[in-house]
Scaffold this motif. Structure first.
Motif, PDB file in Angstrom:
ATOM      1  N   ALA A 209       0.836  -1.197   0.000  1.00 18.76           N
ATOM      2  CA  ALA A 209       0.000   0.000   0.000  1.00 18.76           C
ATOM      3  C   ALA A 209       0.875   1.252   0.000  1.00 18.76           C
ATOM      4  O   ALA A 209       0.641   2.194  -0.764  1.00 18.76           O
ATOM      5  CB  ALA A 209      -0.936  -0.004   1.197  1.00 18.76           C
ATOM      6  N   LEU A 210       1.892   1.271   0.844  1.00 18.10           N
ATOM      7  CA  LEU A 210       2.766   2.430   0.921  1.00 18.10           C
ATOM      8  C   LEU A 210       3.556   2.609  -0.378  1.00 18.10           C
ATOM      9  O   LEU A 210       3.670   3.732  -0.901  1.00 18.10           O
ATOM     10  CB  LEU A 210       3.722   2.294   2.102  1.00 18.10           C
ATOM     11  CG  LEU A 210       4.704   3.439   2.332  1.00 18.10           C
ATOM     12  CD1 LEU A 210       3.979   4.752   2.563  1.00 18.10           C
ATOM     13  CD2 LEU A 210       5.624   3.129   3.514  1.00 18.10           C
ATOM     14  N   ARG A 211       4.063   1.517  -0.900  1.00 20.08           N
ATOM     15  CA  ARG A 211       4.852   1.593  -2.135  1.00 20.08           C
ATOM     16  C   ARG A 211       3.984   2.049  -3.307  1.00 20.08           C
ATOM     17  O   ARG A 211       4.404   2.858  -4.135  1.00 20.08           O
ATOM     18  CB  ARG A 211       5.474   0.235  -2.433  1.00 20.08           C
ATOM     19  CG  ARG A 211       6.450   0.264  -3.607  1.00 20.08           C
ATOM     20  CD  ARG A 211       7.272  -1.003  -3.683  1.00 20.08           C
ATOM     21  NE  ARG A 211       6.465  -2.182  -3.891  1.00 20.08           N
ATOM     22  CZ  ARG A 211       6.390  -3.189  -3.041  1.00 20.08           C
ATOM     23  NH1 ARG A 211       7.067  -3.161  -1.908  1.00 20.08           N
ATOM     24  NH2 ARG A 211       5.631  -4.255  -3.309  1.00 20.08           N
ATOM     25  N   THR A 212       2.756   1.563  -3.373  1.00 25.55           N
ATOM     26  CA  THR A 212       1.849   1.949  -4.450  1.00 25.55           C
ATOM     27  C   THR A 212       1.464   3.413  -4.348  1.00 25.55           C
ATOM     28  O   THR A 212       1.349   4.115  -5.354  1.00 25.55           O
ATOM     29  CB  THR A 212       0.589   1.062  -4.418  1.00 25.55           C
ATOM     30  OG1 THR A 212       0.963  -0.308  -4.481  1.00 25.55           O
ATOM     31  CG2 THR A 212      -0.326   1.387  -5.577  1.00 25.55           C
ATOM     32  N   LEU A 213       1.276   3.874  -3.126  1.00 29.28           N
ATOM     33  CA  LEU A 213       0.859   5.258  -2.910  1.00 29.28           C
ATOM     34  C   LEU A 213       1.951   6.246  -3.314  1.00 29.28           C
ATOM     35  O   LEU A 213       1.659   7.328  -3.835  1.00 29.28           O
ATOM     36  CB  LEU A 213       0.495   5.454  -1.439  1.00 29.28           C
ATOM     37  CG  LEU A 213      -0.241   6.736  -1.060  1.00 29.28           C
ATOM     38  CD1 LEU A 213      -1.627   6.751  -1.652  1.00 29.28           C
ATOM     39  CD2 LEU A 213      -0.288   6.885   0.448  1.00 29.28           C
TER      40      LEU A 213
END
Length: 339
Positions: free
Chosen positions: A333-337
């Motif tokens: 989630a963090l990497r995608t954001l």
């Protein structure tokens, strides 16, 4: 990438990861919302709310125990309101507000509590104070510090418990009423402190004792439970839809709450390489994201520059305490954001 394309692609990727965790038996189910402030919002759910809830499926209005997301959904915005109106000074000692507080805690500042640099005891352990007859806020302040205030980051609950006890003294009303007014003003209609009645759209958490009922509608956090379900560090229940609306309030416009978020995401204390603590929030070094987790299996990720956000709600503690259950999904989630 166009926002609508990013939202759909991210929801699909994170939804697949959530489905994999649920299908792998890590927890009964969960729901996530991906969106952009002022733009499209996509919600994806998988699995069941819990076996106790029959065939109820998790969706945008399913309530989950937020655990430590309480820190940024209740305590942090209320502190911001008190600072904005001049009732609290981030850098004044607590004794400036409550002169009767004992040392060494009376010399701590609100900034140190928000940044987890207070040096308060790392273990919460409120049960030791039961039946003492002394106010809890005095117990918390009287305990010896484990490090000099401001010297290092150590994530603990005691600082936010202390803030949750301080706010009613400063603002003149019980914490749950202050929070309720805030949430209703923001349109968060399914956000509340517990305990709440058991309901198929309210996710149970852990079974503490064999053959005993699961924790359901009451806070999973034992210290919040000792405080009757209302605390500065835990105790709030909410749903993906309300958390998405909250994210949009933080990311949109020049409201007092958005301004407080801008101030709060400035790096204040080093946590690990590439990561700092702001005022309550974890912030990446490049400023690309601010986020916070809840121990029960919840997360809120925000990207200020793009207005994008990811909300994650699960009862990942259903089968016991294991932080690894959500590690991969949170990292994705963090990497995608920020990617």
């Amino acid at each position: 990438m166009q926002d609508s394309v990013w939202t759909a692609a991210t929801a699909a990727a994170l939804g697949a990861a959530l489905a994999g965790a649920v299908d792998g038996g890590l927890f009964p189910g969960g729901v996530l919302t991906v969106g952009r402030a002022g733009g499209e919002r996509v919600t994806v759910g998988h699995g069941l709310v819990a076996p106790e809830c029959g065939d109820a499926r998790p969706g945008p209005h399913t309530r989950y125990d937020l655990a430590s997301l309480t820190k940024v959904l209740a305590t942090w915005p209320l502190v911001g309101a008190a600072v904005r109106t001049g009732l609290l000074d981030l850098d004044a000692p607590l004794r400036a507000v409550l002169p009767e507080l004992p040392s060494p805690g009376n010399d701590l500042t609100v900034r140190q509590l928000l940044t987890h640099t207070s040096g308060l005891l790392p273990k919460t352990g409120l049960a030791r104070y039961e039946h003492s007859g002394r106010p809890l806020i005095e117990h918390l302040c009287a305990e010896p510090l484990v490090s000099p205030p401001g010297s290092r980051h150590r994530y603990i609950d005691r600082g936010f418990i202390l803030l949750g006890l301080l706010l009613p003294a400063v603002l003149g009303r019980p914490l749950h009423l202050l929070a309720e007014d805030l949430w209703r003003e923001l349109g968060l209609t399914r956000t509340a402190y517990g305990p709440l009645p058991r309901d198929p759209q309210l996710a149970p958490t852990e079974q503490r004792l064999r053959d005993a009922p699961r924790t359901w509608g009451a806070p999973h956090d034992p210290s919040a439970a000792l405080l009757g379900g209302v605390a500065g560090h835990a105790g709030v229940f909410s749903c993906a839809d309300d958390l998405a609306a909250y994210a949009e309030h933080l990311l949109t416009g020049a409201s007092p709450l958005a301004d407080w978020f801008t101030e709060s995401r400035r790096p204040r204390a080093a946590v690990e390489p590439g990561l700092h603590r702001g005022l309550a929030w974890l912030v990446t070094d490049d400023g690309g994201a601010a986020y916070h987790h809840g121990f029960t299996g919840t997360s809120l990720f925000l990207a200020p520059a793009t207005g994008r956000y990811v909300v994650l709600c699960t009862n990942a503690v259903y089968h016991g305490w294991d932080r690894a259950r959500l590690a991969d999904l949170r990292t994705l989630a963090l990497r995608t954001l920020t990617g």
